[in-house]
Write a protein that holds these residues in place. Structure first.
Motif, PDB file in Angstrom:
ATOM      1  N   UNK A 103       0.968  -1.278  -0.155  1.00 18.97           N
ATOM      2  CA  UNK A 103       0.043  -0.010   0.033  1.00 18.97           C
ATOM      3  C   UNK A 103       0.892   1.182  -0.005  1.00 18.97           C
ATOM      4  N   UNK A 104       0.795   2.181  -0.941  1.00 15.48           N
ATOM      5  CA  UNK A 104       1.597   3.288  -0.910  1.00 15.48           C
ATOM      6  C   UNK A 104       1.394   4.044   0.392  1.00 15.48           C
ATOM      7  N   UNK A 105       2.387   4.858   0.853  1.00 10.73           N
ATOM      8  CA  UNK A 105       2.467   5.201   2.080  1.00 10.73           C
ATOM      9  C   UNK A 105       3.567   6.479   2.068  1.00 10.73           C
ATOM     10  N   UNK A 106       3.215   7.682   1.981  1.00  6.18           N
ATOM     11  CA  UNK A 106       4.051   8.755   1.633  1.00  6.18           C
ATOM     12  C   UNK A 106       4.598   9.375   3.294  1.00  6.18           C
ATOM     13  N   UNK A 107       5.685  10.125   3.113  1.00 10.62           N
ATOM     14  CA  UNK A 107       6.241  10.668   4.236  1.00 10.62           C
ATOM     15  C   UNK A 107       5.166  11.558   4.842  1.00 10.62           C
ATOM     16  N   UNK A 113       9.194 -10.661 -11.479  1.00  6.90           N
ATOM     17  CA  UNK A 113       8.087  -9.506 -11.729  1.00  6.90           C
ATOM     18  C   UNK A 113       7.098  -9.538 -10.879  1.00  6.90           C
ATOM     19  N   UNK A 114       6.564 -10.741 -10.305  1.00  3.80           N
ATOM     20  CA  UNK A 114       5.478 -10.875  -9.328  1.00  3.80           C
ATOM     21  C   UNK A 114       5.975 -10.120  -8.129  1.00  3.80           C
ATOM     22  N   UNK A 115       7.309 -10.649  -7.609  1.00  2.00           N
ATOM     23  CA  UNK A 115       7.641 -10.026  -6.214  1.00  2.00           C
ATOM     24  C   UNK A 115       7.769  -8.694  -6.554  1.00  2.00           C
ATOM     25  N   UNK A 116       8.371  -8.109  -7.533  1.00  2.73           N
ATOM     26  CA  UNK A 116       8.343  -6.523  -7.608  1.00  2.73           C
ATOM     27  C   UNK A 116       7.054  -5.912  -7.368  1.00  2.73           C
ATOM     28  N   UNK A 117       6.006  -6.386  -7.533  1.00  2.42           N
ATOM     29  CA  UNK A 117       4.544  -5.552  -7.142  1.00  2.42           C
ATOM     30  C   UNK A 117       4.157  -6.204  -5.904  1.00  2.42           C
ATOM     31  N   UNK A 118       4.436  -7.519  -5.469  1.00  2.00           N
ATOM     32  CA  UNK A 118       4.011  -7.957  -4.338  1.00  2.00           C
ATOM     33  C   UNK A 118       4.720  -7.075  -2.981  1.00  2.00           C
ATOM     34  N   UNK A 119       6.004  -6.597  -3.245  1.00  2.00           N
ATOM     35  CA  UNK A 119       6.521  -5.688  -2.315  1.00  2.00           C
ATOM     36  C   UNK A 119       6.337  -4.302  -2.448  1.00  2.00           C
ATOM     37  N   UNK A 120       5.702  -3.837  -3.263  1.00  2.00           N
ATOM     38  CA  UNK A 120       5.276  -2.341  -3.385  1.00  2.00           C
ATOM     39  C   UNK A 120       5.881  -1.556  -4.295  1.00  2.00           C
TER      40      UNK A 120
END
Length: 311
Positions: free
Chosen positions: A217-221, A271-278
Motif C-alpha cells: 500500500x503506498x504510504x508517503x512521508x 516481476x511478481x515479487x516486484x509488485x508484491x513488495x510495493x
C-alpha cells in the motif's frame, strides 16, 4: 556428476531447524554433561554441520581456514580466515568454502552457542550484565566484527579448556570485548538504530511497523507525518535520527529486504515479487535492488542456491 533431484520432490527452500538430538559428540559437540549455559564447538570442512540451518541459540562463529561465501539471513558476502559473526536466535546461516584443498581441512570453524534466557534472567539481578543487551539485540540482524579475530580465537580456546565459574568468567570477558567493539556492521539492511528513550522516536517505531506490515500500500512521508501530528520536516528529521535513513530510502530497504526473502524461499517470478513488495515499476525495482544488495534480483536468486552447499 551431480545427483539429480527426483521430479516429485519440491525444491528445498527453507533452512533446517537444528535441535539438540542432532548434536552428537562425534560431530564435535561437547557432551551434554560437560556444558552449562554455553557450548563450544569446532569442526573442519566438509562436514554435515555446514548447511543452511537455524537454531534457538545465539551463535558466535569464527572462521580460521579457507575462504568462500557466507549466507546470513538474506545477506550474501565473502569470508576468509578471521571472519567473525554473531548470529541471533533463529537467524539462518551457512558458510560455504570455495577454495577447499583436496581432503578438506580439519579445523575451519570455532563456534560458541548460548541461549538468551539465562542472560536475560541474570540481567534482572546483576545490572553489570546489562551492557551486553544492546549487542544481543543487534545480533538479530547478524553482526560482523572487524579487528577482533586474534582475540576471538584466544577467547574461544580459553573457553574450550575451562569449566564451571572459570568458563563463565571467560565468556563474560569475551562478551565484553564484543559489546565494546565499535568496528562492526549489521548484515541486515533495515533496523532501528537509536537507543535513546525518546517518546517521539517511539512513535516513529509505529510508522516503521506499518511500513513493514503493509508494503504493497503506498504510504508517503507526508501521510506518515500527518498521522503523527508532525510537520513533514520535523517527521523527516526524527525518522532519519531513528533509522539512519530518509523515509524513501527506508521504505525501499524494507521492500528489498522482503523481496530477498521471497527470492530465497519461493519460486515466484521476479516481476511478481516486484509488485508484491510495493514497487510499481520493474526497472525501478531492479535498480533499487542493485543499489542496496550489489547484484540484480535474478543474480541474487542464483547465488542463494549455494547456501545449501551445492555448487
Amino acid at each position: 556428476m551431480p545427483t539429480l533431484r527426483p521430479r516429485h520432490l519440491p525444491r528445498q527452500r527453507q533452512p533446517e531447524l537444528e535441535l539438540d538430538y542432532a548434536r552428537p559428540t562425534s560431530l564435535g559437540y561437547e557432551a551434554a554433561e560437560d556444558i552449562g549455559m554455553l557450548r563450544c564447538l569446532s569442526h573442519g570442512f566438509p562436514t554435515p554441520l555446514a548447511r543452511w540451518h537455524f537454531h534457538d541459540e545465539y551463535e558466535l562463529h569464527l572462521i580460521t581456514a579457507t575462504s568462500g561465501k557466507a549466507f546470513v539471513g538474506d545477506w550474501i558476502g565473502p569470508f576468509q580466515p578471521g571472519h567473525l559473526v554473531l548470529c541471533g536466535p533463529r537467524l539462518p546461516h551457512n558458510w560455504v568454502s570455495l577454495d577447499l584443498p583436496e581432503g578438506g581441512v580439519p579445523e575451519r570453524d570455532l563456534v560458541i552457542q548460548f541461549r538468551h534466557e539465562p542472560i536475560a534472567h541474570a540481567v534482572e539481578m546483576i545490572p553489570e550484565l546489562a551492557e551486553v543487551m544492546p549487542l544481543l539485540e543487534r545480533s538479530r540482524h547478524g553482526i560482523e566484527f572487524f579487528g577482533l579475530s586474534e582475540r576471538a580465537e584466544a577467547h574461544w580456546r580459553s573457553l574450550k579448556q575451562a569449566r564451571g565459574l572459570q568458563r563463565f568468567a571467560a565468556f563474560c570477558d569475551f562478551l565484553g570485548d564484543l559489546a565494546r567493539c565499535t568496528d562492526y556492521r549489521l548484515l541486515s539492511s533495515v533496523q532501528m538504530q537509536s537507543d535513546e528513550r525518546d517518546t517521539e522516536l517511539d512513535r516513529i517505531g509505529v510508522i516503521v511497523d506499518r511500513i513493514s506490515g503493509d508494503m504493497a500500500t503506498p504510504f508517503s512521508a507526508a501521510e506518515a507525518a500527518a498521522e503523527l501530528g508532525l510537520s513533514e520536516s520535523r517527521f523527516s528529521r526524527l525518522f532519519r535520527r531513528a533509522t539512519g535513513n530518509t523515509f524513501t530510502d527506508f521504505v525501499n530497504r524494507v521492500r528489498i529486504n522482503r523481496a530477498c526473502h521471497l527470492l530465497m524461499e519461493t519460486d515466484r517470478r521476479v516481476t511478481h515479487i516486484c509488485y508484491e513488495v510495493g514497487f510499481n515499476n520493474v526497472a525501478n525495482f531492479n535498480r533499487r535492488f542493485l543499489e542496496i544488495k550489489g547484484l540484480t534480483p535474478s543474480e541474487f536468486r542464483r547465488q542463494t542456491e549455494h547456501r545449501f552447499g551445492r555448487h
